[in-house]
Scaffold this active site. Sequence first.
Site, PDB file in Angstrom:
ATOM      1  N   LYS A   1       0.846  -1.200   0.000  1.00  0.00           N
ATOM      2  CA  LYS A   1       0.000   0.000   0.000  1.00  0.00           C
ATOM      3  C   LYS A   1       0.880   1.248   0.000  1.00  0.00           C
ATOM      4  O   LYS A   1       1.926   1.273   0.654  1.00  0.00           O
ATOM      5  CB  LYS A   1      -0.903  -0.045   1.257  1.00  0.00           C
ATOM      6  CG  LYS A   1      -1.983   1.020   1.330  1.00  0.00           C
ATOM      7  CD  LYS A   1      -2.825   0.815   2.598  1.00  0.00           C
ATOM      8  CE  LYS A   1      -3.958   1.815   2.756  1.00  0.00           C
ATOM      9  NZ  LYS A   1      -4.749   1.578   3.999  1.00  0.00           N
TER      10      LYS A   1
ATOM     11  N   SER B   1      -9.721   1.799   3.265  1.00  0.00           N
ATOM     12  CA  SER B   1      -8.863   2.567   2.392  1.00  0.00           C
ATOM     13  C   SER B   1      -7.888   1.723   1.560  1.00  0.00           C
ATOM     14  O   SER B   1      -7.336   2.238   0.597  1.00  0.00           O
ATOM     15  CB  SER B   1      -8.064   3.580   3.206  1.00  0.00           C
ATOM     16  OG  SER B   1      -7.184   2.920   4.090  1.00  0.00           O
TER      17      SER B   1
ATOM     18  N   SER C   1      -9.662  -0.733   7.370  1.00  0.00           N
ATOM     19  CA  SER C   1      -9.117  -0.547   6.024  1.00  0.00           C
ATOM     20  C   SER C   1      -8.448  -1.747   5.376  1.00  0.00           C
ATOM     21  O   SER C   1      -8.170  -1.703   4.188  1.00  0.00           O
ATOM     22  CB  SER C   1      -8.131   0.608   6.018  1.00  0.00           C
ATOM     23  OG  SER C   1      -8.846   1.808   5.889  1.00  0.00           O
TER      24      SER C   1
HETATM   25  N1  GLN Z   1     -12.863   4.106   6.930  1.00  0.00           N
HETATM   26  C1  GLN Z   1     -12.260   4.462   8.175  1.00  0.00           C
HETATM   27  C2  GLN Z   1     -11.807   5.898   8.102  1.00  0.00           C
HETATM   28  O1  GLN Z   1     -12.110   6.521   7.146  1.00  0.00           O
HETATM   29  C3  GLN Z   1     -11.099   3.544   8.481  1.00  0.00           C
HETATM   30  C4  GLN Z   1      -9.938   3.803   7.619  1.00  0.00           C
HETATM   31  C5  GLN Z   1      -8.753   2.966   7.948  1.00  0.00           C
HETATM   32  O2  GLN Z   1      -8.865   1.915   8.568  1.00  0.00           O
HETATM   33  N2  GLN Z   1      -7.596   3.464   7.579  1.00  0.00           N
HETATM   34  O3  GLN Z   1     -11.177   6.411   8.956  1.00  0.00           O
END
Ligand code: GLN
Length: 487
Positions: free
Chosen positions: A81, A156, A180
């Site tokens: 990532k 994400s 994410s």
């Molecule tokens: N969707 C959640 C956020 O927007 C979690 C994102 C993540 O785990 N990085 O913060």
Amino acid sequence: MSSFDATGLTAHAARGLLDRGEVSSYELTRAALDRIHEVDGRVGAFVTVTEAEALEAARAADRRISDGEGGPLTGIPVQVKDNICTRGVRTTCSSRMLESYVPPYDAAVVERLRRGGAVIVGKGNLDEFAMGSSTENSAFFPTRNPWDLSRVPGGSSGGPAAAVASGECVFSLGSDTGGSIRQPAALCGVVGFKPTYGLVSRYGLVAFASSLDQIGPLTRDVTDSAMALSAIAGHDRRDSTSLEYEAPDYTRALREDLTGLRIGVPVEYFAAGIEQGVGEAAHAAIGALEDLGARVEETSLPHTEHALAVYYIIAPSEASANLARYDGVKYGYSAREAGGMWDALDRTRQDGFGPEVKRRIMLGTYALSAGYYDAYYLKAQRVRTLIAREFRAAFEDFDALVTPTSPSVAFELGEKTADPVQMYLSDILTMPANIAGIPAVSLPAGMSDGLPVGLQLLAAPLREETLFRIAYAYEQATEWHRLRPEL
Ligand code: GLN
């Protein structure tokens, strides 16, 4: 190359072929790169493809294997990532702010991958700074779901999930702050593992919310997940939250029966808001776990309903502090044409951050400001303790808990972008594990309207082996992990 499908291969299958000399890492890497050229214009899983470096690393891996010095991941094409630092390779966080940032060092997990001989083919797209649930917040382009290109891959880590699902790499590393890794894994039909807080070093992970962030693998099956986690777990003194714990070889935990295991079904995770197809798949999976010998019982985690509120105080608060470093001076984008220091700072942050990142910085700054700190941040920390305690109590009765991973299957691009709260609700079932610091995995567990459904398993801190055992037994008894999207 021989007749097998290189793009559907697992790491453990590739391992056998590599060790028997039936395929070379060069061929596997070439096949991954060809697949990227073939499909990534449509999928958008990669921010950067490191073709030349990958082919060179593959040749080195082939020499290692023929010298008999390879390890489990030697020669396997992987993605990372793009919020995980790679020396000499742009690490953007899918943000204008870091669009041309080239780290002078490797993250700890990247060091470990390289040392083990894995071949990095490129960097995975994400929601800017990992803030989002659909990868639509990438400043560059959205990633699309390989099962249906009009839908999101989740986020994400949408790039990693889509890359693994579409055969552009064998596995990928993502980060999970509120879901994410697991939510995109669920939406793309792959396995996503969020380890116990502190098990995997975050040295070189661009920080979002430091008390919640963890790195973990997205893979095609459970065996690969165990292999990948074994490779990246372990103490690192450069991350002050890293546990002094010797991680075992998780592949040893893979067993086919669940006799004697107690699995809890928390009713709050099956409440209103869960799509029918998701609920049905989860219930069918629970039946399968019982058939495998587990003792399954309903239970209750009443504090779960506060998890989303707690998360959206703590995560933005920490983000507002972590993102203060992007001032246009030390690294990253800088508004050079600005008139003076304050103007430069202003404009750098105006232009460099996208709307969701700005929203989080404002939410966090507000929650931490004098007069509000006690009402918001401190209270959220207290509720966090209650949530963690509630899990601890549940794990006195159960070895693991089972829930759906995401309330819905993959949604359409644009469907939730107008309403941040709708987007935030995508992670309602995954956030509690981050709040409590416990390990959790999402597995392919069915299809609904032609789209993958994920099942989530949760366990007590450092009980990764229990999760692998249950996940593997379930996987071996079902066929969901074998399905591949047609692209
Ligand atoms: N969707 C959640 C956020 O927007 C979690 C994102 C993540 O785990 N990085 O913060």
